[in-house]
Design a protein around this motif. Structure first.
Motif, PDB file in Angstrom:
ATOM      1  N   VAL A 358      -3.710  12.227  -0.067  1.00 32.74           N
ATOM      2  CA  VAL A 358      -3.647  10.940   0.646  1.00 32.74           C
ATOM      3  C   VAL A 358      -3.118  11.324   1.616  1.00 32.74           C
ATOM      4  N   GLU A 359      -3.782  11.260   3.518  1.00 33.00           N
ATOM      5  CA  GLU A 359      -3.099  10.616   4.839  1.00 33.00           C
ATOM      6  C   GLU A 359      -3.426   9.875   5.558  1.00 33.00           C
ATOM      7  N   SER A 360      -1.826   9.234   5.956  1.00 35.26           N
ATOM      8  CA  SER A 360      -1.726   8.452   6.363  1.00 35.26           C
ATOM      9  C   SER A 360      -1.659   8.324   8.158  1.00 35.26           C
ATOM     10  N   LEU A 361      -1.684   6.458   8.927  1.00 32.37           N
ATOM     11  CA  LEU A 361      -1.883   6.760  10.170  1.00 32.37           C
ATOM     12  C   LEU A 361      -0.586   6.800  10.325  1.00 32.37           C
ATOM     13  N   GLN A 362       0.322   6.404   9.207  1.00 37.73           N
ATOM     14  CA  GLN A 362       2.036   6.207  10.038  1.00 37.73           C
ATOM     15  C   GLN A 362       2.292   7.350  10.511  1.00 37.73           C
ATOM     16  N   ARG A 363       3.261   7.679  11.656  1.00 36.64           N
ATOM     17  CA  ARG A 363       3.666   8.716  12.203  1.00 36.64           C
ATOM     18  C   ARG A 363       5.205   9.142  11.959  1.00 36.64           C
ATOM     19  N   ARG A 364       5.680   7.652  11.446  1.00 38.29           N
ATOM     20  CA  ARG A 364       6.654   7.670  11.417  1.00 38.29           C
ATOM     21  C   ARG A 364       7.271   7.152  10.220  1.00 38.29           C
ATOM     22  N   GLY A 365       8.543   7.935   9.115  1.00 36.79           N
ATOM     23  CA  GLY A 365       9.246   7.997   7.556  1.00 36.79           C
ATOM     24  C   GLY A 365       8.547   8.436   7.495  1.00 36.79           C
ATOM     25  N   ALA A 366       9.323   8.930   6.389  1.00 34.98           N
ATOM     26  CA  ALA A 366       8.828  10.604   5.181  1.00 34.98           C
ATOM     27  C   ALA A 366       7.471  10.258   4.178  1.00 34.98           C
ATOM     28  N   ARG A 402      -4.743   0.654   1.244  1.00 33.30           N
ATOM     29  CA  ARG A 402      -4.165   1.220   0.847  1.00 33.30           C
ATOM     30  C   ARG A 402      -4.039   0.952  -0.199  1.00 33.30           C
ATOM     31  N   VAL A 403      -4.153   2.808  -1.074  1.00 34.45           N
ATOM     32  CA  VAL A 403      -3.850   3.230  -2.217  1.00 34.45           C
ATOM     33  C   VAL A 403      -2.757   2.525  -3.111  1.00 34.45           C
ATOM     34  N   ILE A 404      -3.004   1.845  -4.191  1.00 37.59           N
ATOM     35  CA  ILE A 404      -2.016   1.226  -4.912  1.00 37.59           C
ATOM     36  C   ILE A 404      -2.283   1.961  -6.433  1.00 37.59           C
ATOM     37  N   VAL A 405      -1.452   2.418  -6.789  1.00 38.39           N
ATOM     38  CA  VAL A 405      -1.950   3.661  -8.720  1.00 38.39           C
ATOM     39  C   VAL A 405      -0.512   3.048  -9.221  1.00 38.39           C
ATOM     40  N   PRO A 406      -1.614   2.965 -10.937  1.00 36.83           N
ATOM     41  CA  PRO A 406      -0.496   2.339 -11.873  1.00 36.83           C
ATOM     42  C   PRO A 406       1.199   2.838 -11.933  1.00 36.83           C
ATOM     43  N   ALA A 407       2.175   2.539 -12.296  1.00 36.54           N
ATOM     44  CA  ALA A 407       3.618   3.102 -12.628  1.00 36.54           C
ATOM     45  C   ALA A 407       3.941   3.897 -11.388  1.00 36.54           C
ATOM     46  N   ALA A 408       3.295   4.072 -10.270  1.00 43.23           N
ATOM     47  CA  ALA A 408       3.446   5.102  -9.063  1.00 43.23           C
ATOM     48  C   ALA A 408       4.318   4.856  -8.378  1.00 43.23           C
ATOM     49  N   PRO A 409       5.482   5.841  -8.094  1.00 44.89           N
ATOM     50  CA  PRO A 409       6.385   5.190  -6.544  1.00 44.89           C
ATOM     51  C   PRO A 409       5.886   4.658  -5.839  1.00 44.89           C
ATOM     52  N   GLY A 410       6.773   3.688  -5.448  1.00 46.19           N
ATOM     53  CA  GLY A 410       5.919   3.199  -4.128  1.00 46.19           C
ATOM     54  C   GLY A 410       5.080   4.062  -2.841  1.00 46.19           C
ATOM     55  N   VAL A 411       6.127   5.007  -2.895  1.00 46.14           N
ATOM     56  CA  VAL A 411       5.987   5.957  -1.145  1.00 46.14           C
ATOM     57  C   VAL A 411       4.231   6.814  -1.901  1.00 46.14           C
ATOM     58  N   LEU A 412       3.772   6.573  -3.145  1.00 45.04           N
ATOM     59  CA  LEU A 412       2.902   6.727  -3.290  1.00 45.04           C
ATOM     60  C   LEU A 412       1.637   6.888  -3.498  1.00 45.04           C
ATOM     61  N   ASN A 413       1.752   4.957  -2.809  1.00 42.09           N
ATOM     62  CA  ASN A 413       0.729   4.393  -2.719  1.00 42.09           C
ATOM     63  C   ASN A 413       0.959   4.071  -1.206  1.00 42.09           C
ATOM     64  N   THR A 414      -0.142   4.563  -0.961  1.00 41.22           N
ATOM     65  CA  THR A 414      -0.028   5.311   1.004  1.00 41.22           C
ATOM     66  C   THR A 414      -0.523   3.895   1.320  1.00 41.22           C
ATOM     67  N   LYS A 415       0.290   3.345   2.258  1.00 45.75           N
ATOM     68  CA  LYS A 415      -0.495   2.628   3.242  1.00 45.75           C
ATOM     69  C   LYS A 415      -1.441   3.365   4.606  1.00 45.75           C
ATOM     70  N   TRP A 416      -2.601   1.732   5.088  1.00 42.25           N
ATOM     71  CA  TRP A 416      -2.634   3.172   5.888  1.00 42.25           C
ATOM     72  C   TRP A 416      -3.744   3.806   6.442  1.00 42.25           C
TER      73      TRP A 416
END
Length: 425
Positions: A358-366, A402-416
């Motif tokens: 999954v790839e996001s539009l975000q430009r900054r951050g991990a 955005r992605v939302i997945v049960p039991a996954a860390p927030g950073v794997l629930n990719t936004k944008w």
């Protein structure tokens, strides 16, 4: 001529009447249990990132054999990561007074001479030095990360991971060497009571000051003081795992205080759209497109979907929390969108959906890119969400999708989300 002041290596330098085997043993046994739980929850939470799935998930690529335990992270129960990381962070903060008291109680041993009286003693001293250094490093970097003010050079993930293994190896070695004596000390304490002077001067009596200053507090009072400090830190941290008034009690947690807004979208976030560098021109309904790609039997298929077209696909709902590595989490939010496995079916994966990048539009951050395992894609609660709690996603919650997945860390629930590639990571 005045006598020279005693050196730290001299028994007369340490004058506190509180130091002794009893205090050290009680604190040590508390840390034995607490740090073991910290270590296990830390390793489990690291596995939640599925670091062995794809390089974009792995912040410690040189871990080698230290990743022997990694496993496919499950999607049940849906609150699993919320529990493991919440316990890890809250317990770590709560144990800080116990750790500091323990270090204070044994500090004379760091200066004791000769450095080694025997092989066993040398191993104990080495384990103690690694233990003290490792404990300070792990707790300091952990607190800095929780406070979103990480200052150390390099990646927090790799430094904290490798530091944890060094620290725990020293912790196990020290526990093996000292646990029998600690248990004997506590047994003798029960037999002789609070005022067992003979007990204090027995085994491990090197911690007892030969000429102590007059006491101002009892050892029991000191333990109550340490316990009170831990209780205070617990009470001002644990609330970050809850919504509503309890979150406002998390005074020492970055996501304590009031929710960032009100209404259906008024729940905690980590990165805002502005912080991530999201350009509103790219997320407009007319401009944004989701690119879905899959490779089946050597043939690549690509589908481009507008937001209007996504809304025409079958939509499903799931009640799932958001949980972050910093320890904060939300209660279940009602998400509505397209199932990930239905998106996989659009590019040829009708039966068994594969892993996805999954790839996001975000430009900054991990984690601008993140990979999900096939079991996460296949779960019917895993969505490319378009709505939350009955309203359209806000920019800070990942609009347009955005992605939302049960039991996954927030950073794997990719936004944008901009692109999803199935079957080829």
């Amino acid at each position: 001529m005045r006598d020279a002041p005693p050196l730290p290596s001299s028994p007369g330098f340490w004058r506190s009447p509180l130091r002794g085997p009893r205090l050290t043993s009680v604190l040590g046994l508390v840390l034995l249990v607490g740090i073991t739980v910290l270590f296990v929850t830390g390793l489990v939470s690291y596995a939640a990132y599925n670091p062995d799935l794809a390089p974009v998930n792995d912040k410690t690529p040189d871990k080698g054999l230290l990743g022997f335990y990694l496993f496919a992270w499950p999607t049940n129960p849906q609150w699993l990561y919320r529990l493991t990381q919440g316990v890890h962070v809250t317990l770590g903060v709560t144990l800080i007074p116990v750790l500091l008291a323990k270090l204070w109680s044994v500090v004379p041993r760091l200066f004791a001479l000769p450095p080694a009286r025997s092989l066993t003693h040398a191993l104990e001293r080495l384990s103690l030095l690694l233990l003290v250094g490792g404990a300070l490093f792990e707790f300091v970097t952990g607190v800095l990360n929780v406070q979103l003010d990480y200052l150390f050079p390099g990646s927090f993930y790799s430094l904290h991971f490798y530091g944890a293994w060094v620290f725990f190896a020293a912790f196990v070695a020290h526990a093996v060497l000292k646990a029998p004596a600690a248990v004997r000390n506590l047994r003798r304490l029960r037999e002789k009571g609070e005022e067992g002077e003979e007990f204090e001067k027995g085994e491990e009596g090197d911690l007892v000051a030969p000429a102590p200053d007059p006491p101002t507090v009892s050892r029991r009072g000191a333990l109550w003081f340490v316990g009170g400090g831990s209780l205070l830190l617990f009470g001002t941290t644990a609330g970050q795992n809850f919504d509503g008034p309890l979150r406002r009690t998390a005074l020492l947690a970055p996501h304590g205080g009031a929710e960032p807004g009100s209404g259906p979208s008024g729940f905690q976030i980590n990165k805002t759209a502005a912080y991530a560098g999201i350009d509103t021109a790219e997320t407009g309904e007319d401009a944004w497109r989701l690119v879905v790609t899959g490779s089946v039997a050597g043939r690549t298929e690509t589908v481009r979907l507008s937001l209007a077209q996504l809304r025409q696909l079958p939509l499903h709902s799931a009640a799932l929390p958001i949980a972050c590595v910093e320890g904060w989490s939300t209660s279940d939010q009602w998400w509505r969108g397209v199932r990930l496995r239905d998106l996989a079916a659009l590019v040829g994966y009708e039966d068994d959906p594969p892993d996805v990048l999954v790839e996001s539009l975000q430009r900054r951050g991990a984690f601008r890119h993140a990979a999900l395992r096939a079991n996460q894609v296949a779960d019917p609660r895993s969505l490319l969400a378009l709505y939350v709690n009955g309203v359209r996603l806000t920019p800070d919650h990942g609009y347009p999708a955005r992605v939302i997945v049960p039991a996954a860390p927030g950073v794997l629930n990719t936004k944008w989300v901009a692109r999803m590639t199935f079957g080829r990571l």
